[in-house]
Write a protein that holds these residues in place. Structure first.
Motif, PDB file in Angstrom:
ATOM      1  N   VAL A 278      10.739   1.974   3.433  1.00  0.00           N
ATOM      2  CA  VAL A 278      11.698   3.025   3.061  1.00  0.00           C
ATOM      3  C   VAL A 278      12.269   2.712   1.678  1.00  0.00           C
ATOM      4  N   ASP A 279      12.703   1.475   1.464  1.00  0.00           N
ATOM      5  CA  ASP A 279      13.280   1.105   0.162  1.00  0.00           C
ATOM      6  C   ASP A 279      12.258   1.265  -0.963  1.00  0.00           C
ATOM      7  N   ALA A 280      11.037   0.774  -0.714  1.00  0.00           N
ATOM      8  CA  ALA A 280      10.011   0.797  -1.762  1.00  0.00           C
ATOM      9  C   ALA A 280       9.619   2.231  -2.114  1.00  0.00           C
TER      10      ALA A 280
ATOM     11  N   VAL B 150       5.042   9.429   3.388  1.00  0.00           N
ATOM     12  CA  VAL B 150       4.229   8.213   3.499  1.00  0.00           C
ATOM     13  C   VAL B 150       4.472   7.685   4.908  1.00  0.00           C
ATOM     14  N   ALA B 151       3.405   7.401   5.630  1.00  0.00           N
ATOM     15  CA  ALA B 151       3.537   6.864   7.002  1.00  0.00           C
ATOM     16  C   ALA B 151       3.044   5.430   7.011  1.00  0.00           C
ATOM     17  N   VAL B 152       3.939   4.498   7.339  1.00  0.00           N
ATOM     18  CA  VAL B 152       3.527   3.096   7.375  1.00  0.00           C
ATOM     19  C   VAL B 152       3.154   2.702   8.804  1.00  0.00           C
ATOM     20  N   GLU B 153       1.979   2.105   8.936  1.00  0.00           N
ATOM     21  CA  GLU B 153       1.470   1.728  10.259  1.00  0.00           C
ATOM     22  C   GLU B 153       0.720   0.399  10.176  1.00  0.00           C
ATOM     23  N   PRO B 154       1.283  -0.684  10.699  1.00  0.00           N
ATOM     24  CA  PRO B 154       0.516  -1.937  10.729  1.00  0.00           C
ATOM     25  C   PRO B 154      -0.685  -1.791  11.658  1.00  0.00           C
ATOM     26  N   PRO B 155      -1.911  -1.927  11.157  1.00  0.00           N
ATOM     27  CA  PRO B 155      -3.107  -1.639  11.962  1.00  0.00           C
ATOM     28  C   PRO B 155      -3.174  -2.425  13.263  1.00  0.00           C
TER      29      PRO B 155
ATOM     30  N   ALA C 185       0.836  -1.208   0.000  1.00  0.00           N
ATOM     31  CA  ALA C 185       0.000   0.000   0.000  1.00  0.00           C
ATOM     32  C   ALA C 185       0.870   1.256   0.000  1.00  0.00           C
ATOM     33  N   ALA C 186       1.991   1.216   0.731  1.00  0.00           N
ATOM     34  CA  ALA C 186       2.897   2.375   0.781  1.00  0.00           C
ATOM     35  C   ALA C 186       3.459   2.662  -0.613  1.00  0.00           C
ATOM     36  N   THR C 187       3.804   1.587  -1.331  1.00  0.00           N
ATOM     37  CA  THR C 187       4.353   1.761  -2.682  1.00  0.00           C
ATOM     38  C   THR C 187       3.296   2.377  -3.594  1.00  0.00           C
TER      39      THR C 187
END
Ligand SMILES: O=C[C@H](O)COP(=O)(O)O
Length: 225
Positions: free
Chosen positions: A167-169, A141-146, A129-131
């Motif tokens: 971060v890489d993606a 982009v903020a990644v957060e596992p629900p 989803a971040a990608t």
């Protein structure tokens, strides 16, 4: 300082009972005071009903918790990016795990927000989803596992891989997009680890909003920066 400089600490007030009535302003003041004392950029996302009042009162960056994909016009009850900008906020969260936006409308929210010069932080549940949301070129982009949101285990220790891979993606899509991580972040060690994993900061809520003394919690969060 109204700019969201990095490392960024973004405190989402959510709709916790602690920030009802005068609670939101008290917490905003605590964030402002720690930011001024330490020189670390602490940005805040108060409840929408308090956005204008708080954005016009404190000296730190204030963001909306969401915007709707609507331009000014006949849009009863919707929150337009233009309205958010007009009340003094500098940015907005988009697609928070607790306030999802339909996939085909995330890009529209980003575009409308950029059009009025709001900083955009688009949230994503996972690397894929971040990608996808990075394609819309938000500022962050903020990644957060629900499953870790609101809990006591920080994403930085429960799932450091999701942070590194995000971060890489995201950088693979566009190197100028900054990555934040969130979920369960409560301590300065968690923040340090997030930075070591390649992020530009953190998005957090309960660790500050529900802390016995939010000022003490905030000082701890920034102690290694
Ligand atoms: O917006 C903040 C995130 O959902 C993280 O919340 P949390 O720090 O309570 O886990």
């Amino acid at each position: 300082m109204k700019r969201i400089s990095k490392p960024a600490i973004v405190v989402n007030f959510k709709a916790y009972g602690e920030v009802e009535k005068e609670g939101a302003m008290e917490l905003a003041r605590a964030c402002e005071s720690v930011s001024e004392e330490t020189g670390i950029a602490i940005s805040i996302c108060p409840p929408t009903v308090d956005l204008s009042y708080i954005a016009r009162t404190v000296s730190i960056p204030v963001l909306s918790q969401n915007v709707d994909p609507r331009a000014p016009g006949s849009a009863t009850g919707w929150i337009t990016p233009s309205m958010v900008k007009g009340c003094g906020a500098v940015g907005t969260l988009i697609n928070h795990s607790e306030h999802k936006v339909a996939k085909n409308q995330i890009g529209e929210c980003v575009e409308l927000s950029k059009g009025v010069k709001l900083v955009t932080i688009v949230c994503a549940d996972n690397v894929q989803a971040a990608t996808q949301v990075a394609e819309f070129r938000p500022d962050f982009v903020a990644v957060e596992p629900p499953e870790l949101i609101g809990g006591n285990i920080s994403v930085t220790s429960a799932n450091p891989r999701i942070i590194e891979e995000t971060v890489d993606a995201v950088k693979g899509v566009n190197g100028s997009i900054a990555v934040l991580c969130g979920a369960g972040i409560k301590t300065g060690e968690d923040v340090l680890k997030a930075i070591e994993l390649g992020t530009s900061g953190v998005l957090l809520a309960s660790g500050v909003v529900k802390a016995k003394d939010p000022r003490v919690a905030l000082m701890d969060l920034v102690k290694h920066l």
